[in-house]
Each structure stands twice: as structure tokens, then as C-alpha cells.
Motif scaffolding. Structure first.
Motif, mmCIF file in Angstrom:
data_model
loop_
_atom_site.group_PDB
_atom_site.id
_atom_site.type_symbol
_atom_site.label_atom_id
_atom_site.label_comp_id
_atom_site.label_asym_id
_atom_site.label_seq_id
_atom_site.Cartn_x
_atom_site.Cartn_y
_atom_site.Cartn_z
ATOM 1 N N ARG A 100 68.397 -69.518 48.031
ATOM 2 C CA ARG A 100 69.302 -69.969 49.093
ATOM 3 C C ARG A 100 68.818 -69.485 50.457
ATOM 4 N N LEU A 101 68.374 -68.234 50.517
ATOM 5 C CA LEU A 101 67.901 -67.689 51.791
ATOM 6 C C LEU A 101 66.621 -68.385 52.264
ATOM 7 N N LYS A 102 65.792 -68.830 51.327
ATOM 8 C CA LYS A 102 64.581 -69.559 51.704
ATOM 9 C C LYS A 102 64.925 -70.954 52.221
ATOM 10 N N ARG A 118 66.887 -75.735 56.487
ATOM 11 C CA ARG A 118 68.059 -76.560 56.795
ATOM 12 C C ARG A 118 68.432 -76.444 58.268
ATOM 13 N N ALA A 119 68.388 -75.223 58.796
ATOM 14 C CA ALA A 119 68.719 -75.020 60.206
ATOM 15 C C ALA A 119 67.731 -75.764 61.101
ATOM 16 N N GLN A 120 66.439 -75.739 60.732
ATOM 17 C CA GLN A 120 65.434 -76.454 61.519
ATOM 18 C C GLN A 120 65.676 -77.956 61.474
ATOM 19 N N ASP A 176 66.546 -80.408 64.659
ATOM 20 C CA ASP A 176 65.758 -81.606 64.979
ATOM 21 C C ASP A 176 66.651 -82.832 65.106
ATOM 22 N N ILE A 177 67.618 -82.960 64.221
ATOM 23 C CA ILE A 177 68.549 -84.093 64.287
ATOM 24 C C ILE A 177 69.335 -84.058 65.593
ATOM 25 N N LEU A 178 69.809 -82.884 65.982
ATOM 26 C CA LEU A 178 70.576 -82.764 67.227
ATOM 27 C C LEU A 178 69.702 -83.058 68.445
#
Length: 105
Positions: free
Chosen positions: A78-80, A85-87, A91-93
Motif C-alpha cells: 500500500r505504501l508503495k 497514486r498521488a502522482q 497529473d490529472i489535476l
């Protein structure tokens, strides 16, 4: 403020309260709340009911078992995934900001 009238509780209730703290695993403050007595009063009862020569009455502290290897592996995975996911969300934003920024001009 007026002082509270002193309550005289039966010894049997005091012994039951002490036994509840010792056997239930609940913290002293929780049992004291249930009985509507101050935590200090309950601690005094426990000290009074302690066997002579054993020192202050205390609950045994049990150590919590560590997480299983499967739990550790799941947490590691999950930590990996989180930075990826944050990146992706960033990028979407950024793309959305570019699209809506040029559309308003």
C-alpha cells in the motif's frame, strides 16, 4: 459552589468494583465512570484491597503482538502504491487546469 455530600458505599460494592477492574481489563477511569465515583477513590479501594506485602495493586500489562508478516507485506504494498497514486492525481489535476484555463480565454 456547594460541596457534594459524602456517600458511604457498602464494602461489597467496593470489592466488586476492585474485582471488575482486575478481571475485565477495562481501565480504572472507565470503571470509575460506570460507578459514578472518582478515579482516585477507586484507586484507594484497590490499594486497600491489595494483599499485604505485594505493593500497590496494578493491572498486569500485556504486550500486544506485532503484526503478522502478511499484514506487513500488505502495508508495504500500500505504501508503495500511494506515491504513484498521488502522482497520477496530480497529473490529472494539472491537465484539468490546463484545459479549463485555456477554455476560459
Amino acid at each position: 459552589m456547594g460541596r457534594r455530600k459524602r456517600r458511604h458505599l457498602p464494602e461489597s460494592l467496593k470489592r466488586e468494583a476492585v474485582e471488575r477492574v482486575r478481571t475485565s481489563g477495562l481501565p480504572i477511569c472507565r470503571v470509575a465512570e460506570e460507578l459514578d465515583v472518582h478515579e482516585t477513590v477507586l484507586r484507594r479501594w484497590m490499594a486497600r484491597c491489595a494483599e499485604p506485602g505485594t505493593g500497590p495493586a496494578r493491572r498486569s500489562v500485556t504486550q500486544a503482538q506485532g503484526p503478522s508478516p502478511a499484514d506487513l507485506a500488505a502495508e508495504s504494498a500500500r505504501l508503495k502504491r500511494d506515491p504513484q497514486r498521488a502522482q497520477m492525481e496530480r497529473d490529472i489535476l494539472e491537465n484539468a487546469a490546463l484545459i479549463f484555463g485555456t477554455a476560459s480565454r
